[in-house]
Motif scaffolding. Structure first.
Motif, PDB file in Angstrom:
ATOM      1  N   ASN A 150     -23.445 -23.163 -20.230  1.00 38.76           N
ATOM      2  CA  ASN A 150     -22.600 -24.310 -19.906  1.00 38.76           C
ATOM      3  C   ASN A 150     -22.223 -25.022 -21.206  1.00 38.76           C
ATOM      4  OD1 ASN A 150     -21.261 -26.296 -18.524  1.00 38.76           O
ATOM      5  ND2 ASN A 150     -23.117 -27.371 -17.903  1.00 38.76           N
ATOM      6  N   LYS A 171     -18.885 -16.292 -11.126  1.00 37.77           N
ATOM      7  CA  LYS A 171     -19.703 -17.411 -10.681  1.00 37.77           C
ATOM      8  C   LYS A 171     -21.036 -16.929 -10.130  1.00 37.77           C
ATOM      9  CE  LYS A 171     -20.871 -21.571  -9.670  1.00 37.77           C
ATOM     10  NZ  LYS A 171     -21.401 -22.406 -10.759  1.00 37.77           N
ATOM     11  N   SER A 189     -20.675 -20.631 -15.951  1.00 36.97           N
ATOM     12  CA  SER A 189     -20.563 -22.069 -15.693  1.00 36.97           C
ATOM     13  C   SER A 189     -19.254 -22.368 -14.971  1.00 36.97           C
ATOM     14  CB  SER A 189     -20.605 -22.840 -17.012  1.00 36.97           C
ATOM     15  OG  SER A 189     -19.476 -22.536 -17.818  1.00 36.97           O
ATOM     16  N   LYS A 190     -19.209 -23.540 -14.324  1.00 36.19           N
ATOM     17  CA  LYS A 190     -18.001 -23.937 -13.595  1.00 36.19           C
ATOM     18  C   LYS A 190     -16.798 -24.053 -14.529  1.00 36.19           C
ATOM     19  CE  LYS A 190     -20.226 -26.500  -9.809  1.00 36.19           C
ATOM     20  NZ  LYS A 190     -20.324 -27.820  -9.134  1.00 36.19           N
ATOM     21  N   GLN A 219     -13.230 -21.954 -14.277  1.00 37.07           N
ATOM     22  CA  GLN A 219     -11.933 -22.608 -14.185  1.00 37.07           C
ATOM     23  C   GLN A 219     -11.007 -22.180 -15.320  1.00 37.07           C
ATOM     24  OE1 GLN A 219     -12.517 -26.842 -13.855  1.00 37.07           O
ATOM     25  NE2 GLN A 219     -12.961 -26.729 -11.679  1.00 37.07           N
ATOM     26  N   GLN A 271     -14.600 -30.123 -17.110  1.00 37.30           N
ATOM     27  CA  GLN A 271     -15.468 -29.738 -16.005  1.00 37.30           C
ATOM     28  C   GLN A 271     -16.930 -29.658 -16.450  1.00 37.30           C
ATOM     29  OE1 GLN A 271     -15.231 -29.086 -12.603  1.00 37.30           O
ATOM     30  NE2 GLN A 271     -17.438 -28.970 -12.908  1.00 37.30           N
ATOM     31  N   ASN A 272     -17.174 -29.042 -17.594  1.00 33.99           N
ATOM     32  CA  ASN A 272     -18.545 -28.938 -18.096  1.00 33.99           C
ATOM     33  C   ASN A 272     -19.132 -30.302 -18.452  1.00 33.99           C
ATOM     34  OD1 ASN A 272     -18.722 -26.205 -17.752  1.00 33.99           O
ATOM     35  ND2 ASN A 272     -18.470 -25.679 -19.917  1.00 33.99           N
ATOM     36  N   GLU A 319     -20.009 -31.899 -15.216  1.00 28.45           N
ATOM     37  CA  GLU A 319     -21.143 -31.184 -14.628  1.00 28.45           C
ATOM     38  C   GLU A 319     -22.452 -31.585 -15.295  1.00 28.45           C
ATOM     39  OE1 GLU A 319     -22.339 -26.557 -13.456  1.00 28.45           O
ATOM     40  OE2 GLU A 319     -20.657 -26.983 -14.786  1.00 28.45           O
ATOM     41  N   VAL A 346     -11.428 -22.542  -5.201  1.00 30.16           N
ATOM     42  CA  VAL A 346     -12.099 -23.462  -6.128  1.00 30.16           C
ATOM     43  C   VAL A 346     -12.943 -24.470  -5.355  1.00 30.16           C
ATOM     44  CG1 VAL A 346     -11.736 -25.322  -7.806  1.00 30.16           C
ATOM     45  CG2 VAL A 346     -10.401 -23.219  -7.969  1.00 30.16           C
ATOM     46  N   LEU A 400     -16.711 -24.066  -6.149  1.00 36.22           N
ATOM     47  CA  LEU A 400     -17.167 -25.015  -7.159  1.00 36.22           C
ATOM     48  C   LEU A 400     -17.354 -26.436  -6.645  1.00 36.22           C
ATOM     49  CD1 LEU A 400     -14.860 -23.850 -10.102  1.00 36.22           C
ATOM     50  CD2 LEU A 400     -17.152 -23.035  -9.530  1.00 36.22           C
ATOM     51  N   SER A 407     -14.878 -30.491  -8.629  1.00 39.67           N
ATOM     52  CA  SER A 407     -14.260 -29.473  -9.489  1.00 39.67           C
ATOM     53  C   SER A 407     -12.802 -29.258  -9.116  1.00 39.67           C
ATOM     54  CB  SER A 407     -15.025 -28.152  -9.370  1.00 39.67           C
ATOM     55  OG  SER A 407     -16.344 -28.298  -9.837  1.00 39.67           O
ATOM     56  N   TYR A 421      -9.671 -29.807 -11.527  1.00 39.29           N
ATOM     57  CA  TYR A 421      -8.808 -28.627 -11.725  1.00 39.29           C
ATOM     58  C   TYR A 421      -7.337 -28.974 -11.509  1.00 39.29           C
ATOM     59  CZ  TYR A 421      -7.371 -23.709 -11.195  1.00 39.29           C
ATOM     60  OH  TYR A 421      -6.762 -22.488 -11.336  1.00 39.29           O
TER      61      TYR A 421
END
Length: 377
Positions: free
Chosen positions: A48, A78, A83-84, A88, A132-133, A136, A297, A301, A305, A309
């Motif tokens: 991540n 995934k 990682s998310k 993405q 996103q990270n 997260e 998504v 996620l 997310s 996105y």
């Protein structure tokens, strides 16, 4: 009758403009499929971190998949621990910067627009992944905060139950037909040597099959817009640049079309007077934020997310579209031929081949062969 003839001619113009580049792109995509190992990407996207997001974006550039087939790949990444943010970034960069999409973009809009589209798409993918990270990490910090409830008997029972449920996955986690069969395992483990036949089969078979329907729809819509969209109505909309941006964005977000299939629609709208910046917004938001992609998504996620996105892609698409119109307003972008006499034998053969492939794959979808399994492909 004249309108029908004009529609057919416009359809052929759009087909003729992109076919040779799409056919070449599919051939290169098939070669790349043979050269890139199956686990090359998934092995680099587990952390991540900023590095994983950048890697996901860069690895997505040469990967031979379109926006229709990138979804199951992202789901696989995934499940393998990516990682998310990486997922993405991969979802954004892979279809837009695929070799077939790049060459087809060049066929319609020229070199400057193509370079701008690739660079901006890479930047958008990286920014979305990093945001996103970052979000997260904050969510994980909140989850890790100690609580008195964590030491209650109910909490211990809940933790044990959770552990058991993870070690004994339900049928919901066994969606793939390959999870219980040995045929796919043996195929995955077997190290195949380079095969031109397999490359052609993947490029003009598997990959083209994913985009055949949306490509035909894109060509038909492009020809319809060029033929039947009244010039006075188009002028009223396209004269207001900012309004055009938002209208195009609203239309593009739910539209399910591949990165390559959206090109003839954008070209047709530009023939009616739309700016290149608005075309960029359509070509960025359309493939990346289709209704199908957003649904995946959300399920894969989560709600947060999905909001990140769609919101970040929309804002950055508007920004980059405005930048292109600001600095390249006087550039002759659209390179589609208005004269069918400019066509040559190579373009004609490529157009005929692509049309035959579209009809063939649509027929295969409508009447699939009996006894085929997921492993047979």
């Amino acid at each position: 009758m004249e309108l029908i003839l004009e529609f057919v001619l416009n359809f052929l113009k759009l087909l003729d403009a992109m076919s040779i580049y799409v056919m070449l792109g599919l051939f290169i995509a098939g070669i790349l499929k043979q050269l890139i190992p199956e686990d090359f990407i998934s092995s680099h996207l587990g952390t991540n971190s900023t590095t994983s997001v950048v890697k996901a974006t860069i690895f997505g550039i040469p990967l031979p998949v379109c926006s229709c087939s990138v979804i199951p790949l992202a789901q696989g990444l995934k499940k393998e621990g990516a990682s998310k943010g990486s997922v993405q970034s991969f979802l954004i960069s892979t279809p837009i910067t695929g070799v077939d999409s790049i060459l087809a973009t060049f066929s319609f809009f020229g070199l400057i627009f193509t370079i701008f589209r690739v660079i901006s798409s890479v930047l958008i993918a990286i920014i979305v992944g990093l945001i996103q990270n970052f979000v997260e990490k904050d969510e994980k910090k909140v989850e890790l905060k100690p609580s008195f409830k964590a030491f209650t008997p109910n909490a211990v029972f809940s933790a044990n139950t959770t552990f058991k449920s993870q070690t004994n996955p339900t049928s919901e986690n066994k969606e793939s037909c390959c999870s219980s069969s040995s045929c796919c395992d043996s195929l995955a483990k077997s190290k195949k040597s380079f095969s031109l036949k397999s490359a052609l089969s993947y490029g003009y078979g598997t990959l083209f099959s994913d985009m055949a329907k949306s490509l035909l729809i894109g060509l038909i819509l492009g020809a319809l817009f060029t033929t039947f969209l009244p010039q006075e109505y188009a002028k009223l909309l396209f004269d207001n640049q900012i309004l055009t941006y938002f209208v195009i964005l609203i239309v593009a977000i739910p539209l399910y079309t591949c990165a390559t299939a959206s090109l003839p629609i954008a070209a047709a709208l530009m023939l009616q007077g739309m700016s290149a910046g608005a075309a960029f917004i359509f070509l960025t938001a359309g493939p990346a934020t289709s209704a199908v992609t957003m649904s995946v998504v959300y399920k894969m996620l989560g709600k947060t997310s999905l909001i990140i996105y769609v919101t970040v892609i929309s804002i950055l698409a508007l920004v980059f579209g405005f930048i292109f119109d600001l600095y390249f307003q006087n550039l002759e972008v659209l390179s589609i031929s208005h004269d069918m006499d400019e066509s040559n034998i190579f373009k004609s053969l490529a157009s005929l081949s692509m049309l035959i492939l579209i009809i063939y794959h649509l027929y295969r979808m409508k009447f699939p062969k009996k006894g085929t399994t997921c492993c047979s492909n």
